[in-house]
Motif scaffolding. Structure first.
Motif, PDB file in Angstrom:
ATOM      1  N   PRO A 115      -8.374  21.199  85.685  1.00  0.00           N
ATOM      2  CA  PRO A 115      -9.577  20.369  85.381  1.00  0.00           C
ATOM      3  C   PRO A 115      -9.497  19.162  84.624  1.00  0.00           C
ATOM      4  O   PRO A 115      -8.636  18.957  83.558  1.00  0.00           O
ATOM      5  CB  PRO A 115     -10.512  21.280  84.466  1.00  0.00           C
ATOM      6  N   ILE A 116     -10.233  18.126  84.780  1.00  0.00           N
ATOM      7  CA  ILE A 116     -10.214  16.813  83.976  1.00  0.00           C
ATOM      8  C   ILE A 116     -11.515  16.710  82.977  1.00  0.00           C
ATOM      9  O   ILE A 116     -12.558  16.804  83.382  1.00  0.00           O
ATOM     10  CB  ILE A 116     -10.199  15.564  85.076  1.00  0.00           C
ATOM     11  N   GLU A 117     -11.008  16.376  81.827  1.00  0.00           N
ATOM     12  CA  GLU A 117     -11.909  16.647  80.811  1.00  0.00           C
ATOM     13  C   GLU A 117     -12.375  15.075  80.321  1.00  0.00           C
ATOM     14  O   GLU A 117     -11.377  14.100  80.140  1.00  0.00           O
ATOM     15  CB  GLU A 117     -11.432  17.160  79.507  1.00  0.00           C
ATOM     16  N   LYS A 118     -13.457  15.026  79.719  1.00  0.00           N
ATOM     17  CA  LYS A 118     -14.001  13.485  79.085  1.00  0.00           C
ATOM     18  C   LYS A 118     -13.394  13.722  77.499  1.00  0.00           C
ATOM     19  O   LYS A 118     -13.908  14.764  76.915  1.00  0.00           O
ATOM     20  CB  LYS A 118     -15.321  13.189  79.264  1.00  0.00           C
ATOM     21  N   TYR A 119     -12.776  12.569  77.078  1.00  0.00           N
ATOM     22  CA  TYR A 119     -12.461  12.878  75.751  1.00  0.00           C
ATOM     23  C   TYR A 119     -13.599  12.329  74.810  1.00  0.00           C
ATOM     24  O   TYR A 119     -14.462  11.495  75.128  1.00  0.00           O
ATOM     25  CB  TYR A 119     -11.449  11.641  75.494  1.00  0.00           C
ATOM     26  N   LEU A 120     -13.687  12.684  73.699  1.00  0.00           N
ATOM     27  CA  LEU A 120     -14.323  12.231  72.620  1.00  0.00           C
ATOM     28  C   LEU A 120     -14.101  11.220  71.633  1.00  0.00           C
ATOM     29  O   LEU A 120     -12.801  10.901  71.601  1.00  0.00           O
ATOM     30  CB  LEU A 120     -14.589  13.544  71.711  1.00  0.00           C
ATOM     31  N   ILE A 121     -14.936  10.432  71.475  1.00  0.00           N
ATOM     32  CA  ILE A 121     -14.627   9.021  70.650  1.00  0.00           C
ATOM     33  C   ILE A 121     -14.292   9.212  69.337  1.00  0.00           C
ATOM     34  O   ILE A 121     -15.178   9.739  68.677  1.00  0.00           O
ATOM     35  CB  ILE A 121     -15.602   8.062  70.994  1.00  0.00           C
ATOM     36  N   PRO A 122     -12.944   8.973  68.807  1.00  0.00           N
ATOM     37  CA  PRO A 122     -12.747   9.144  67.471  1.00  0.00           C
ATOM     38  C   PRO A 122     -13.996   8.720  66.546  1.00  0.00           C
ATOM     39  O   PRO A 122     -14.150   7.555  66.886  1.00  0.00           O
ATOM     40  CB  PRO A 122     -11.483   8.832  67.165  1.00  0.00           C
ATOM     41  N   LYS A 123     -14.245   9.379  65.474  1.00  0.00           N
ATOM     42  CA  LYS A 123     -15.234   8.812  64.324  1.00  0.00           C
ATOM     43  C   LYS A 123     -16.546   8.774  64.826  1.00  0.00           C
ATOM     44  O   LYS A 123     -17.267   8.462  64.053  1.00  0.00           O
ATOM     45  CB  LYS A 123     -14.554   7.467  63.885  1.00  0.00           C
ATOM     46  N   LYS A 124     -16.815   9.041  65.982  1.00  0.00           N
ATOM     47  CA  LYS A 124     -18.076   9.015  66.418  1.00  0.00           C
ATOM     48  C   LYS A 124     -18.702  10.339  66.387  1.00  0.00           C
ATOM     49  O   LYS A 124     -18.154  11.334  66.342  1.00  0.00           O
ATOM     50  CB  LYS A 124     -18.223   8.811  67.857  1.00  0.00           C
ATOM     51  N   SER A 125     -20.019  10.216  65.867  1.00  0.00           N
ATOM     52  CA  SER A 125     -20.689  11.445  65.382  1.00  0.00           C
ATOM     53  C   SER A 125     -20.948  12.492  66.718  1.00  0.00           C
ATOM     54  O   SER A 125     -21.884  11.642  67.454  1.00  0.00           O
ATOM     55  CB  SER A 125     -21.920  11.389  64.332  1.00  0.00           C
ATOM     56  N   TYR A 126     -20.802  13.642  67.000  1.00  0.00           N
ATOM     57  CA  TYR A 126     -21.557  14.519  67.638  1.00  0.00           C
ATOM     58  C   TYR A 126     -21.888  15.775  67.348  1.00  0.00           C
ATOM     59  O   TYR A 126     -21.646  16.603  66.211  1.00  0.00           O
ATOM     60  CB  TYR A 126     -20.165  15.041  68.945  1.00  0.00           C
ATOM     61  N   SER A 127     -22.872  16.654  68.005  1.00  0.00           N
ATOM     62  CA  SER A 127     -23.400  17.823  67.732  1.00  0.00           C
ATOM     63  C   SER A 127     -22.381  18.879  67.826  1.00  0.00           C
ATOM     64  O   SER A 127     -21.290  18.610  68.709  1.00  0.00           O
ATOM     65  CB  SER A 127     -24.547  18.086  68.455  1.00  0.00           C
ATOM     66  N   LEU A 128     -22.379  20.029  67.251  1.00  0.00           N
ATOM     67  CA  LEU A 128     -21.348  21.003  67.798  1.00  0.00           C
ATOM     68  C   LEU A 128     -21.434  21.433  69.285  1.00  0.00           C
ATOM     69  O   LEU A 128     -20.195  21.651  69.750  1.00  0.00           O
ATOM     70  CB  LEU A 128     -21.775  22.397  66.886  1.00  0.00           C
ATOM     71  N   GLU A 129     -22.526  21.462  69.621  1.00  0.00           N
ATOM     72  CA  GLU A 129     -22.583  21.656  71.157  1.00  0.00           C
ATOM     73  C   GLU A 129     -21.772  20.513  72.047  1.00  0.00           C
ATOM     74  O   GLU A 129     -21.168  20.984  72.834  1.00  0.00           O
ATOM     75  CB  GLU A 129     -24.102  21.677  71.572  1.00  0.00           C
ATOM     76  N   HIS A 130     -21.683  19.490  71.618  1.00  0.00           N
ATOM     77  CA  HIS A 130     -20.979  18.429  72.322  1.00  0.00           C
ATOM     78  C   HIS A 130     -19.703  18.276  71.909  1.00  0.00           C
ATOM     79  O   HIS A 130     -18.643  18.239  72.955  1.00  0.00           O
ATOM     80  CB  HIS A 130     -21.658  17.065  71.819  1.00  0.00           C
TER      81      HIS A 130
END
Length: 381
Positions: free
Chosen positions: A163-178
């Motif tokens: 599976p190919i996953e989308k990376y999270l942007i460092p230092k950007k705020s996300y919810s726990l679900e995200h």
């Protein structure tokens, strides 16, 4: 690496019939390596220097091309201008194609200007189109045996076994679900049934902790045992507290063996790459997050070592601990040049005259030939 590059160079030009380029590696690790490389280069008189002349030439080239480490491969145009300073990375990406493009006066890597709110992924190249750095959304494979990175344009044009996953942007705020969107489920402790990931933040949980570690890292054994005891103790309190393990083990058997006695769930092996990249932490780190996904502290391990059960009970209530004192602070990555204690804990004294020289508070009292400066505790939470 240098020998491999010479072999690639020779094979590439044997196939293409091109003699327009000359490969010159300016740094050498040992006399034997130097002799081996010279056999594959132009005449030694053009490449070998002696004594001070050799050192001066190396220093001049280092400054001119801003060389920070080895191996480095700078490709020049006939005018002397730089075609690419990422020669090593281009060869590693696609060797034959890189040499062919250089012979045509082109670099393999390219990029574009970022649009508004687009993230620039420094030093990351798209596996398919070779955009470097990738601008915008970055995708990749979480499997540790894969080295796949894709830009958004190439996502649908590339086929892959995992599976190919989308990376999270460092230092950007996300919810726990995200934050945990790439984690399909959690492995229950003691080899129990799989757990839904969303249970991490159910039952009015105030804070959770992510434990990044690995069996091969020897200091982790003692700390993991202590953390497990404290975790089981805090479960008897009125406030729930959750820990999740993210592995940096080299194989699944080591992963299973290391987590066997952990009383908390784990992210499946080969599924933690997105979290590790987002938090950009070391192999032995405990990060505490609020129920909104905000970082409470990156120094959870330091707090647990210093404050014990108080740390977990405070986090379980959704509260913050008082800052670490100078005597409690752990200087990760630093050791005392006097007693060689690693990592250094407590006050750290630095000698700017010697450069890379630090002493703990005990060794500082023994004196040093140069003035020492007390290094303040960084505020990098």
């Amino acid at each position: 690496m240098k020998k491999d590059m010479h072999e690639i160079f020779r094979e590439a030009f044997k196939c293409l019939g091109i003699e327009a380029l000359r490969l010159i590696v300016g740094h050498r690790n040992s006399p034997s390596t130097q002799r081996e490389l010279i056999r594959k280069r132009p005449h030694p008189k053009h490449l070998t220097l002696k004594g001070q002349q050799k050192r001066d030439r190396k220093d001049t080239l280092d400054r001119k091309f801003n060389i920070e480490g080895i191996p480095s491969l700078i490709v020049l145009k006939p005018s002397g201008d730089i075609l690419t300073s990422s020669g090593v990375e281009e060869v590693q990406a696609v060797s034959d194609e890189a040499f062919r493009l250089w012979s045509e006066g082109k670099a393999l890597f390219w990029t574009r200007s970022p649009g508004e709110d687009e993230h620039v992924w420094d030093d990351i190249a798209c596996t398919r189109c070779h955009m470097r750095p990738i601008v915008g959304t970055r995708y990749g494979c979480a499997h540790q045996d894969c080295d796949i990175d894709l830009c958004e344009d190439c996502l649908t044009k590339y086929t892959h076994d995992h599976p190919i996953e989308k990376y999270l942007i460092p230092k950007k705020s996300y919810s726990l679900e995200h934050l945990f969107v790439s984690i399909p489920y959690l492995l229950a402790p003691k080899k129990g049934e799989n757990i839904e990931t969303k249970t991490l933040w159910n039952d009015d949980v105030k804070n959770i902790a992510i434990y990044f570690s690995a069996k091969w890292y020897s200091p982790a054994q003692e700390f993991t045992s202590k953390l497990a005891q404290l975790y089981e103790e805090v479960q008897t309190s009125d406030h729930p507290f959750r820990i999740i393990f993210v592995s940096s083990d080299e194989n699944e058997s080591s992963f299973d063996e290391f987590r066997a006695d952990m009383p908390w769930p784990a992210v499946p092996f080969n599924k933690g790459a997105i979290l590790k990249q987002y938090f950009q932490c070391g192999v032995h780190t405990l990060i505490v997050l609020s129920s909104e996904g905000k970082i409470v502290t990156r120094r959870g391990r330091n707090y647990v070592s210093s404050r014990g059960i108080e740390a977990l009970k405070t986090w379980a209530k959704g509260e913050r601990l008082s800052p670490l004192t100078e005597d409690e602070f752990e200087w990760a990555g630093f050791y005392c040049d006097g007693c060689e204690t690693a990592p250094m804990i407590g006050k750290r004294y630095h000698c700017s005259t010697c450069g890379n020289y630090d002493l703990c508070s005990v060794c500082e009292k023994k004196g040093h030939e140069h003035p020492l400066e007390l290094v303040p505790i960084p505020n990098d939470e």
